[in-house]
Structures are given as C-alpha cells and as structure tokens.
Design a protein around this motif. Structure first.
Motif, short mmCIF file in Angstrom:
data_model
loop_
_atom_site.label_atom_id
_atom_site.label_comp_id
_atom_site.label_asym_id
_atom_site.label_seq_id
_atom_site.Cartn_x
_atom_site.Cartn_y
_atom_site.Cartn_z
N TYR A 462 67.96 -9.66 82.36
CA TYR A 462 66.55 -9.70 81.96
C TYR A 462 66.01 -11.13 82.03
CZ TYR A 462 67.97 -5.35 79.48
OH TYR A 462 68.50 -4.12 79.12
N GLU A 463 66.81 -12.07 81.51
CA GLU A 463 66.36 -13.47 81.46
C GLU A 463 66.20 -14.03 82.87
OE1 GLU A 463 64.86 -16.82 80.12
OE2 GLU A 463 65.37 -15.16 78.78
N LEU A 464 67.11 -13.69 83.78
CA LEU A 464 67.00 -14.17 85.15
C LEU A 464 65.80 -13.58 85.88
CD1 LEU A 464 70.74 -14.16 86.32
CD2 LEU A 464 69.30 -16.16 85.89
N LEU A 465 65.46 -12.35 85.53
CA LEU A 465 64.34 -11.67 86.20
C LEU A 465 62.98 -12.01 85.61
CD1 LEU A 465 65.96 -8.14 86.64
CD2 LEU A 465 65.46 -9.78 88.46
N THR A 466 62.97 -12.63 84.44
CA THR A 466 61.70 -12.91 83.75
C THR A 466 60.69 -13.67 84.60
OG1 THR A 466 62.70 -12.81 81.55
CG2 THR A 466 60.68 -14.10 81.76
N PRO A 467 61.08 -14.71 85.36
CA PRO A 467 60.08 -15.45 86.13
C PRO A 467 59.46 -14.64 87.27
CG PRO A 467 62.09 -16.76 85.83
CD PRO A 467 62.41 -15.36 85.44
N GLN A 468 60.08 -13.54 87.68
CA GLN A 468 59.57 -12.82 88.85
C GLN A 468 59.16 -11.39 88.58
OE1 GLN A 468 63.45 -13.42 90.87
NE2 GLN A 468 63.41 -11.22 91.36
N THR A 469 59.33 -10.92 87.35
CA THR A 469 59.02 -9.52 87.03
C THR A 469 58.27 -9.45 85.70
OG1 THR A 469 61.08 -8.89 88.10
CG2 THR A 469 60.00 -7.21 86.75
N LYS A 473 63.03 -5.87 81.72
CA LYS A 473 63.93 -4.86 81.14
C LYS A 473 63.65 -3.49 81.76
CE LYS A 473 65.59 -3.01 76.73
NZ LYS A 473 65.47 -3.11 75.25
N ASP A 474 62.38 -3.11 81.84
CA ASP A 474 62.04 -1.82 82.44
C ASP A 474 62.45 -1.77 83.90
OD1 ASP A 474 61.03 -0.95 80.08
OD2 ASP A 474 58.92 -0.96 80.68
N TYR A 475 62.19 -2.87 84.62
CA TYR A 475 62.56 -2.91 86.04
C TYR A 475 64.06 -2.74 86.21
CZ TYR A 475 63.62 -4.80 90.64
OH TYR A 475 64.12 -4.96 91.90
N PHE A 476 64.83 -3.47 85.42
CA PHE A 476 66.29 -3.42 85.53
C PHE A 476 66.79 -2.00 85.30
CE2 PHE A 476 70.53 -3.56 83.70
CZ PHE A 476 71.21 -4.39 84.57
N HIS A 477 66.28 -1.34 84.28
CA HIS A 477 66.79 0.00 83.95
C HIS A 477 66.31 1.07 84.92
CE1 HIS A 477 69.14 -0.75 80.33
NE2 HIS A 477 68.29 -1.75 80.10
N VAL A 488 69.27 -7.09 94.30
CA VAL A 488 68.00 -7.61 93.79
C VAL A 488 67.98 -9.12 94.01
CG1 VAL A 488 66.51 -7.89 91.79
CG2 VAL A 488 67.88 -5.80 92.05
N PRO A 489 67.21 -9.60 94.99
CA PRO A 489 67.17 -11.05 95.24
C PRO A 489 66.47 -11.79 94.10
CG PRO A 489 66.35 -9.78 97.12
CD PRO A 489 66.41 -8.84 95.96
#
Length: 540
Positions: A462-469, A473-477, A488-489
């Motif tokens: 979640y923390e790694l994806l925060t700058p781009q999403t 959390k919703d995206y990951f799940h 997921v790049p």
C-alpha cells in the motif's frame, strides 16, 4: 593556476600536536628560472604512478600547490597537517606520525628535487586521507566476506586537489566528512563511548544467571548497578528486581534487538555484559560501512537492516513504514547478501520458480524416493509444459543431469505468499510475503534461503503504491482477488539498500546495537585493525 616562483625560504607552520614545529624552512638557493624547470620535472617524475595526482599537475602546468612561498600554500599545509592529526577521530588509522614524517621531509629540503618530492608527498597524503574518509579504508569488501557484494561509490580523487586549492582549505577538508545523518550520529556515539572507556567503562559485570521481577540478592544489585552506569536506570537504592529495574531491562532489550519481556535471561545478560570496547568496535565498523554507501540514497528508499531483521520505507529521512523481516539463514550458502539496487515492480499472486540449487539439493533426493513428493509444485520441461511425474524415473538423474524446472502456482500456500517486490539483480534476491507467519515472533529471524520475507507485505505494498494510486489498498485487493499473477510496475523506481549494521542511531537519537548474526562485522574489524585502526588507550 600560474606557476609561482620557487622560494629561497618558505616557512611551513603546522597545527595541533605538531605546533612546536615552527619556522621549518625549505632551503632552496638555485636561480628561479632553473628551479621552475627542475621543479616541474621532479613533480612530473614523482607523480606519474598516481593517476589522480599526475593528472592534476598536468592540468595545472605543474604549479606548486603546497610549496609556494605564499600565505595560501601555508594555509593548505596547516590545514592538511591538522586533518591528518585528527584522522583517528573518524575511525581511520592514527596519521599523526605520517604528519610528523611530512614535516621532517619539509625540513630536510636541500634541492629542487627535494622540493618536488615534498610537493608530491603532500598531494598523495591528501588524496589518501580524503579517499579513505569518503569511501572507506577497505578497498574491496567482498574479499572480506563473500556476502558483502556491495560496490563502493567512486570518487574522482583529482577533485580533492582542486578543492584544496581554494581560498578556504580548512573548510574544504571539513566538507569531506560524510554528510549522512547516520554517520554524524555514529561519530558522536563513538566519542561518547571513548570517553566512557577512558573513565573505566560500565563497571562490574553481572553474574550470568536468570533474574526476573521479584528477585533479590547480590546478582540483582549487580544488575541494578550495571543498568545505572549504562543510563537505563536512574540512581536508586533498591535491592530488589522491582518495576523500575524491569522497565530498565525492557528498554535495554528494545535497544539491543532482544525479546522485550523484562526478564534478565542468558541472552540479555550476555549483551548487558559486553564491554564498552566491543560497542566502540561496532560503531567503528558501522562508520566504515556508512562510507561505502553512496551519499545519494534516494529521497524515497527502502532500507533493510539485516541484523535488525527489519525493512523500512524512508521518505526524506523519515520512516513512512516499518515491518519485521526474516533474512537468510546462517548457513554459508543462504546468507542474504548486502548490496543496493532499484525496485521497479511488484508481482501480486506470484508463482514461485524454484531455484536450481533448491531443486537439486532438497527436492531431487525426495523425488527419487517418492515421485509424488511436494505434489503441490509443478515439474516443467524446457518449454514450460507440465510433466507427468508418473512417467519419469527420477532415480536416473543427478544434480547435474536433472533436466526439469519446478514451479509453484499462485496460492496462499505459495512459498512467496501473495506478493513479491522485485529489484532485478544477479543474486536473485527480493522481498516477499510468506505463509510462515510464526517465524516473525522469533528473536533471531534468520530462516530463509536468502530472500527477505516481510511480516506485513500488504501494508508495505500500500505504501509503495500510494504515490501512483488514489486508493492503493482497494487497488491492491482488486488485483489480489482476481487470483491471477499480475505484474504491477512502480511508476518511479525506489532504491533498495540491503545493509548490515550492528550499531546504528535511531531517529530519537538513541544508539542501538545488534548481534553479528553472520560474523561479518568481526571480519571487517580485523581488516580495519590490520589497516591501523585502533581503540583509544585506556589510562589507569
């Protein structure tokens, strides 16, 4: 830089413990015209084996940097002598004797050739000192231990000579000190511990017998006194293992990577009884290791301290997320290496492609006895097709001749768990989830085949994806619930630093220590000792 006229008499003034060497003179009586040519020839001849020094003088028409009869040259000499005298403060060998030798060489100049030799000797002394200070004493860490595969950052030594040529040589030399906050904090801790060592250390050790709340006796008094001298307990007359002693033990355990239970067991007492000198060695090794790392760590980066069994996401020097980790076991072929790279993607619902070494060493012997061993792992041919185990006689194969690969499909039982974090590297090391959650409750967490397992991998993602999403959390799940293996790049690559620190300073300014789980720091300390690094002498 124009060529300064070679002086008939040039005064060399030094500082610090060499301050008594005043009025040192270079006796040079040849004509200036002949001296200039002879000086250039001497410098060119004596500098040619050192590319950085030779390059600097070629670029500057062999103008004297140190031996000119000018206030600027005098300031450079004084600043260099002072820096050499203070080198040991940074965990480098004591260079005061070298400084004295240089002064003696200056005093004995009787010819143009002598003058050129002094010029080059001073330049080499600067380059050696500056290089050691900025990149470390140990040239090739992997020769010390095969797991230290870190490539040291490089410096252009010519810039040291260009820098000292400025009008503020003392400020330039001070600016060579590594600028990372961790290095500065370690330097302060080194000085604090050295003062403690000179004062006699932490006093008497504690008998190694288990103690817990409610106990009394001489061992408890020794424990109390040790905790007071180490700063974990305020001075007290208590004679029992009371709440204050228990809290002090807990703080000590927390700052030394021990199970925080407030009980002074064997492991806690072993660490408690380590002398100040051991802690200084850890700090000196940590300072050397800090010099190996590039100053540009990345505004956002991932820091995995193997000895701390932790993984952190750092943003502009602050911890954004931290989780426990499991690292490679202490077996020589499973230890997690130290290096830096860049994470560029994660894989949700990963397959596990079993490394060849695990296939041949662990799985093949079992398949010979039972073709259906580890049936949850697919056996595939060189085209990726699943092989029917019942049609294969595994007993005919050796580790060298086994022609198949093995793959574990995505599932909650997958050895990589449900997500892995990739920074492609030749060591095949990455961070990942694991179904073996019980291992994270252990005090020493060295169990893997080399990769780093994370206790909270979803939150890490979640923390790694925060700058781009917008909603990581919703995206990951959503991706996770699809059950499909999905790459997921990361839109911005994140530097990853796998480090090994048995001494470090936490963000609240407290020095913390960890055990040398792979024995690497002991090897580095031995190498530093061979290079001339020493603990301060103990008086009294």
């Amino acid at each position: 830089m124009p060529l300064a006229r070679a002086p008939k008499f040039a005064s060399f003034v030094t500082g610090g413990i060499l301050a008594a060497v005043l009025g040192t003179t270079l006796l040079f009586a040849e004509k200036a015209e002949a001296a200039s040519t002879g000086f250039r020839q001497a410098v060119a001849e004596m500098a040619w084996e050192d590319e950085a020094v030779s390059s600097y003088y070629r670029q500057n028409q062999y103008a004297p940097l140190w031996t000119a009869d000018t206030p600027e040259a005098t300031a450079r000499r004084r600043a260099l002598m002072q820096a050499l005298e203070e080198a040991s403060m940074h965990g480098l060998p004591d260079m005061s004797a070298q400084a004295a030798d240089l002064v003696e060489q200056m005093r004995n100049v009787r010819s143009t050739r002598d003058l050129g030799a002094v010029e080059v000797a001073l330049s080499r002394a600067l380059v050696d000192y500056a290089t050691d200070l900025q990149t470390g004493l140990i040239d090739t860490p992997v020769r010390i231990d095969e797991g230290i595969v870190r490539e040291k950052h490089k410096v252009d030594a010519t810039r040291f000579l260009e820098g000292i040529a400025t009008d503020r040589p003392a400020a330039f030399l001070q600016g060579l000190v590594p600028t990372s906050s961790q290095y500065r904090a370690l330097l302060r801790e080194k000085m604090r511990l050295e003062a403690l060592l000179q004062a006699g250390g932490w006093g008497a050790t504690v008998p190694v017998r288990k103690m817990e709340p409610g106990d009394t006796g001489q061992s408890v008094l020794a424990l109390r006194n040790r905790l007071v001298s180490m700063g974990y307990l305020a001075p007290t007359a208590t004679r029992s293992y009371d709440l204050d002693v228990e809290d002090a033990v807990r703080r000590f355990q927390s700052e030394h990577g021990l199970e925080v239970d407030g009980v002074a067991g064997e492991g806690t007492l072993k660490e408690l009884n380590r002398p100040v000198s051991d802690r200084i060695k850890s700090v000196l090794v940590a300072m050397e290791r800090e010099r190996w790392l590039t100053p540009e760590r990345g505004l956002r980066h991932i820091l995995v301290n193997l000895t701390d069994f932790s993984a952190k996401i750092m943003d502009e020097g602050e911890i954004s997320f931290e989780t426990r980790s499991v690292i490679g076991s202490t077996k020589s072929d499973r230890r997690t290496p130290e290096f830096s790279d860049e994470m560029d993607h994660m894989v949700i619902n990963p397959s596990w492609y079993v490394p060849r070494s695990i296939i041949t060493k662990e799985y093949l012997p079992k398949l010979k006895n039972n073709p259906n061993a580890h049936s949850y792992i697919e056996i595939t041919d060189n085209r990726g097709r699943v092989v029917n185990r019942n049609n294969v006689d595994f007993s005919q194969f050796t580790a060298r001749s086994f022609p198949f690969a093995m793959r574990q499909p995505p599932s909650s039982r997958n050895a990589l768990g449900l997500v892995k974090f990739m920074f492609p590297n030749k060591y095949n090391i990455y961070l990942h989830d694991t179904p073996q959650k019980h291992l994270f409750s252990r005090e020493v967490r060295a169990f893997s085949h080399g990769c780093v397992r994370l206790h909270q991998p979803f939150e890490f993602a979640y923390e790694l994806l925060t700058p781009q999403t917008e909603n990581p959390k919703d995206y990951f799940h959503r991706v996770l619930n699809s059950g499909k293996e999905t790459k997921v790049p990361l839109e911005t690559k994140v530097p990853v630093h796998l480090i090994y620190r048995t001494a470090f300073v936490s963000q609240d300014g407290r020095a913390e220590f960890r055990r040398d789980v792979y024995g690497r720091d002991a090897k580095i300390w031995s190498a530093l000792e061979r290079a001339g690094v020493a603990l301060p002498g103990v008086q009294g």
